[in-house]
Design an enzyme around this catalytic site. Structure first.
Site, PDB file in Angstrom:
ATOM      1  CB  CYS A 191      -2.985   3.303   3.532  1.00 20.49           C
ATOM      2  SG  CYS A 191      -3.006   1.933   4.824  1.00 20.49           S
ATOM      3  CG  LEU A 192      -8.906   3.035   4.889  1.00 17.92           C
ATOM      4  CD1 LEU A 192     -10.186   1.891   5.354  1.00 17.92           C
ATOM      5  CD2 LEU A 192      -9.793   4.539   4.699  1.00 17.92           C
ATOM      6  N   GLY A 227     -10.720  -1.398   0.737  1.00 18.31           N
ATOM      7  CA  GLY A 227      -9.994  -2.504   1.356  1.00 18.31           C
ATOM      8  C   GLY A 227      -9.706  -2.328   2.715  1.00 18.31           C
ATOM      9  CG  HIS A 279      -2.299  -3.438   5.468  1.00 20.87           C
ATOM     10  ND1 HIS A 279      -1.751  -2.651   6.268  1.00 20.87           N
ATOM     11  CD2 HIS A 279      -3.004  -3.035   4.433  1.00 20.87           C
ATOM     12  CE1 HIS A 279      -2.133  -1.435   5.643  1.00 20.87           C
ATOM     13  NE2 HIS A 279      -2.998  -1.608   4.636  1.00 20.87           N
ATOM     14  CD  GLN A 332      -5.669  -1.222   6.658  1.00 16.46           C
ATOM     15  OE1 GLN A 332      -6.156  -1.969   5.919  1.00 16.46           O
ATOM     16  NE2 GLN A 332      -5.654   0.017   6.744  1.00 16.46           N
ATOM     17  CG  HIS A 385      -3.017  -1.477  -0.248  1.00 16.72           C
ATOM     18  ND1 HIS A 385      -2.169  -0.378  -0.386  1.00 16.72           N
ATOM     19  CD2 HIS A 385      -3.737  -1.388   0.905  1.00 16.72           C
ATOM     20  CE1 HIS A 385      -2.596   0.443   0.545  1.00 16.72           C
ATOM     21  NE2 HIS A 385      -3.389  -0.484   1.311  1.00 16.72           N
ATOM     22  CD  GLU A 386      -6.512  -3.726   2.002  1.00 15.09           C
ATOM     23  OE1 GLU A 386      -6.440  -3.830   3.181  1.00 15.09           O
ATOM     24  OE2 GLU A 386      -6.748  -2.446   1.593  1.00 15.09           O
TER      25      GLU A 386
END
Length: 192
Positions: free
Chosen positions: A101-102, A45, A147, A50, A143-144
């Site tokens: 998380c990226l 994701g 953000h 991000q 999660h996304e």
């Protein structure tokens, strides 16, 4: 085009993102870039903040979690673009699972989330979609969507544990971590 992923500490990650307008310039190109960026970083994701854009948009592909006999069946065909998502009917039943998380490479922490959710969103063609999700597909969306509200994994953990992570989080923001994908750091000393 692969875009750099914004590292923890960048203010764009803590802002509540703006709604996407139907005529947003370059939207389809942005979505394509986000897919390319997410896959290049081995993510499932990626939210617009991000990649440095305060927009209510994310892409998600949970299919790696649906593979094999033990895979989550709800993820086998779970590949979505979600524009201006709205969550509803979050189940009271919750599960705890370690998440990464990226934007905070190398840190994985247990996060409690609802098992089932409802979500309404526009896809990349501006079709309005409403669906119920459960399991890992629901977790990815939660999660996304976090953000888009300026919430990240450290916001879900106890203050004492978050305090213990401050040094690592600071190092990530300053680029003192090794990553295998492009990142944008607060003080751009090195790139992955």
């Amino acid at each position: 085009m692969i875009r750099p992923i914004v590292a923890y500490g960048d203010p764009v990650l803590k802002k509540e993102a703006e709604e996407v307008e139907k005529q947003h310039p370059g939207l389809l190109e942005l979505i394509e870039d986000m897919w390319e960026t997410m896959y290049a970083a081995d993510g499932v994701g990626l939210a617009a903040p991000q990649v440095g854009l305060s927009l209510r948009l994310f892409v998600a592909d949970g299919s790696p979690f649906g593979e094999g006999e033990d895979g989550d069946p709800g993820c086998r065909d779970f590949k979505r673009v979600m524009i201006n998502p709205v969550l509803f009917d979050l189940s009271e039943e919750e599960t705890v699972m370690e998440e990464g998380c990226l934007s905070i490479p190398g840190i994985r922490e247990p996060v409690t989330r609802s098992v089932r959710i409802g979500v309404e969103y526009f896809d990349e063609n501006w079709n309005l979609i409403e669906e119920q999700l459960d399991g890992l597909a629901a977790r990815i969306v939660l999660h996304e969507n976090d953000h888009l509200d300026g919430v990240m994994i450290p916001d879900h953990i106890a203050a004492t544990k978050r305090q213990l992570l401050q040094g690592k989080l600071r190092d990530i923001g300053m680029g003192k971590v090794k990553v295998d994908y492009r990142m944008r750091f607060l003080k751009s000393k090195k790139r992955g």
